[in-house]
Structures are given as C-alpha cells and as structure tokens.
Motif scaffolding. Structure first.
Motif, PDB file in Angstrom:
ATOM      1  N   SER A 102       0.807  -1.224   0.000  1.00 27.57           N
ATOM      2  CA  SER A 102       0.000   0.000   0.000  1.00 27.57           C
ATOM      3  C   SER A 102       0.842   1.277   0.000  1.00 27.57           C
ATOM      4  N   THR A 103       1.984   1.262   0.668  1.00 28.45           N
ATOM      5  CA  THR A 103       2.795   2.484   0.754  1.00 28.45           C
ATOM      6  C   THR A 103       3.928   2.513  -0.257  1.00 28.45           C
ATOM      7  N   GLY A 104       4.309   1.341  -0.773  1.00 32.01           N
ATOM      8  CA  GLY A 104       5.425   1.292  -1.704  1.00 32.01           C
ATOM      9  C   GLY A 104       6.776   1.377  -1.008  1.00 32.01           C
ATOM     10  N   GLU A 105       6.791   1.132   0.291  1.00 31.46           N
ATOM     11  CA  GLU A 105       8.045   1.180   1.051  1.00 31.46           C
ATOM     12  C   GLU A 105       9.037   0.143   0.523  1.00 31.46           C
ATOM     13  N   THR A 106      10.305   0.482   0.615  1.00 28.89           N
ATOM     14  CA  THR A 106      11.347  -0.459   0.217  1.00 28.89           C
ATOM     15  C   THR A 106      11.507  -1.519   1.297  1.00 28.89           C
ATOM     16  N   LEU A 107      12.135  -2.612   0.932  1.00 23.06           N
ATOM     17  CA  LEU A 107      12.379  -3.674   1.916  1.00 23.06           C
ATOM     18  C   LEU A 107      13.266  -3.164   3.039  1.00 23.06           C
ATOM     19  N   ALA A 108      14.233  -2.336   2.685  1.00 24.79           N
ATOM     20  CA  ALA A 108      15.141  -1.800   3.704  1.00 24.79           C
ATOM     21  C   ALA A 108      14.377  -0.958   4.722  1.00 24.79           C
ATOM     22  N   ALA A 109      13.461  -0.123   4.238  1.00 28.35           N
ATOM     23  CA  ALA A 109      12.682   0.728   5.141  1.00 28.35           C
ATOM     24  C   ALA A 109      11.772  -0.120   6.029  1.00 28.35           C
ATOM     25  N   LEU A 110      11.139  -1.117   5.449  1.00 28.02           N
ATOM     26  CA  LEU A 110      10.282  -1.996   6.250  1.00 28.02           C
ATOM     27  C   LEU A 110      11.100  -2.764   7.279  1.00 28.02           C
ATOM     28  N   SER A 111      12.269  -3.226   6.869  1.00 26.51           N
ATOM     29  CA  SER A 111      13.144  -3.963   7.767  1.00 26.51           C
ATOM     30  C   SER A 111      13.510  -3.115   8.976  1.00 26.51           C
ATOM     31  N   LYS A 112      13.889  -1.892   8.701  1.00 26.21           N
ATOM     32  CA  LYS A 112      14.291  -0.977   9.776  1.00 26.21           C
ATOM     33  C   LYS A 112      13.103  -0.623  10.666  1.00 26.21           C
ATOM     34  N   CYS A 113      11.972  -0.352  10.026  1.00 25.27           N
ATOM     35  CA  CYS A 113      10.774   0.068  10.757  1.00 25.27           C
ATOM     36  C   CYS A 113      10.259  -1.032  11.692  1.00 25.27           C
ATOM     37  N   HIS A 114      10.238  -2.276  11.237  1.00 25.04           N
ATOM     38  CA  HIS A 114       9.644  -3.365  12.013  1.00 25.04           C
ATOM     39  C   HIS A 114      10.683  -4.259  12.678  1.00 25.04           C
ATOM     40  N   ASP A 115      11.974  -3.922  12.521  1.00 20.17           N
ATOM     41  CA  ASP A 115      13.053  -4.699  13.119  1.00 20.17           C
ATOM     42  C   ASP A 115      13.001  -6.169  12.684  1.00 20.17           C
ATOM     43  N   PRO A 133       6.293  -3.638  -4.935  1.00 16.06           N
ATOM     44  CA  PRO A 133       6.074  -2.380  -5.655  1.00 16.06           C
ATOM     45  C   PRO A 133       7.089  -2.161  -6.777  1.00 16.06           C
ATOM     46  N   LYS A 134       8.339  -2.597  -6.559  1.00 11.01           N
ATOM     47  CA  LYS A 134       9.367  -2.437  -7.588  1.00 11.01           C
ATOM     48  C   LYS A 134       8.977  -3.224  -8.838  1.00 11.01           C
ATOM     49  N   ARG A 135       8.539  -4.463  -8.647  1.00  7.10           N
ATOM     50  CA  ARG A 135       8.125  -5.287  -9.796  1.00  7.10           C
ATOM     51  C   ARG A 135       6.884  -4.710 -10.460  1.00  7.10           C
ATOM     52  N   ILE A 136       5.959  -4.180  -9.648  1.00 10.35           N
ATOM     53  CA  ILE A 136       4.757  -3.561 -10.209  1.00 10.35           C
ATOM     54  C   ILE A 136       5.168  -2.380 -11.075  1.00 10.35           C
ATOM     55  N   ARG A 137       6.091  -1.536 -10.566  1.00 14.21           N
ATOM     56  CA  ARG A 137       6.561  -0.372 -11.342  1.00 14.21           C
ATOM     57  C   ARG A 137       7.231  -0.837 -12.626  1.00 14.21           C
ATOM     58  N   GLU A 138       8.038  -1.900 -12.539  1.00 16.00           N
ATOM     59  CA  GLU A 138       8.716  -2.415 -13.733  1.00 16.00           C
ATOM     60  C   GLU A 138       7.704  -2.903 -14.765  1.00 16.00           C
ATOM     61  N   GLN A 139       6.645  -3.593 -14.295  1.00 14.79           N
ATOM     62  CA  GLN A 139       5.622  -4.080 -15.216  1.00 14.79           C
ATOM     63  C   GLN A 139       4.874  -2.921 -15.860  1.00 14.79           C
ATOM     64  N   VAL A 140       4.536  -1.913 -15.046  1.00 20.34           N
ATOM     65  CA  VAL A 140       3.827  -0.750 -15.574  1.00 20.34           C
ATOM     66  C   VAL A 140       4.694  -0.039 -16.600  1.00 20.34           C
ATOM     67  N   MET A 141       5.984   0.146 -16.275  1.00 19.65           N
ATOM     68  CA  MET A 141       6.889   0.805 -17.218  1.00 19.65           C
ATOM     69  C   MET A 141       7.007  -0.017 -18.491  1.00 19.65           C
TER      70      MET A 141
END
Length: 137
Positions: free
Chosen positions: A41-54, A72-80
C-alpha cells in the motif's frame, strides 16, 4: 522504538540457534501479512520496512515469496514495460501513417508536375500564355 517493540508484541518469538549461537525469531502470519500489506500500500522499500519493524530484509523477502506478493518495484517495472510497449506500438502506428502521407504527398507532387507539363505543352502548341491570362483576370 515503539514500532520495533510492535514486532515482539505481534507474535514474534525467539529461539536460540544451537549451531550459530544466534537468536532466530519467528512471526505469526497476521504480523507477516500486516508488514506485506504496508509494503504494497505504501510502496516502502524492503530496507525501510526492515528498519521500521526490526525484521531482516531476507526474512521479508522470504515472506514475499511464501505469500506470492508482487513487490512495488516489480509492479513499477511491469507498468513501465507496459507503458513502453504502448508507446512503441503508438510510435509504429504513427510511422505507418507518416509513410502513407509521404506516399500521398509524392503522388500529389507527381500529379501537379503532370498538370504543369500539360499546361506548358498546350500553351506552346496553341501559342497561348496561360500564366498571363490567369493573372489578367
């Protein structure tokens, strides 16, 4: 720190790995899906989620594969990719139209040249200066 503690409250439990001496945590499916929903839903990166949720990035990656989530990265790649193919298709269509117009233009130019040559021939044959006649009117 509140969010990091959230992981512990949300069904995270630790088990010490005998071989490596590291703590190995496990998470309940409800927490896993919550993190994955947030990612989608937010498009957060894995790194950000990792840091946020430990939670380690590799663990979140495993959840993505397990639950069959598209990142989200794959979704963006497919859309592009779709956008690029749409653009390429439209470009090819425009190039075809352009070629048709070039053919029509060339045909019109040839027709114009034929008419000019015919007028020159008739003017010479009948000794009439059609250009002067046209401008006199």
């Amino acid at each position: 720190m509140q969010i990091k503690n959230e992981a512990k409250k949300a069904g995270s439990s630790s088990v010490k790995d005998q071989k490596k001496g590291l703590k190995q945590r496990s998470y309940d499916d409800k927490f896993k899906l919550k993190v994955l929903r947030e990612m989608v839903s937010t498009g957060e990166t894995l790194a950000a989620l990792s840091k946020c949720h430990d939670v380690p990035i590799t663990t979140i990656s495993r959840w993505i594969r397990t639950f069959g989530i598209t990142t989200p990265k794959r979704i963006r790649e497919q859309v592009m990719s779709n956008n690029i193919s749409d653009i390429e298709r439209k470009l090819i269509e425009k190039e075809r139209k352009c070629e048709k117009f070039k053919v029509r233009l060339r045909e019109s130019q040839i027709e114009c040249e034929i008419k000019k040559a015919s007028l020159d021939y008739l003017s010479a044959k009948y000794h009439i200066d059609l250009k002067k006649l046209h401008h006199a009117e």
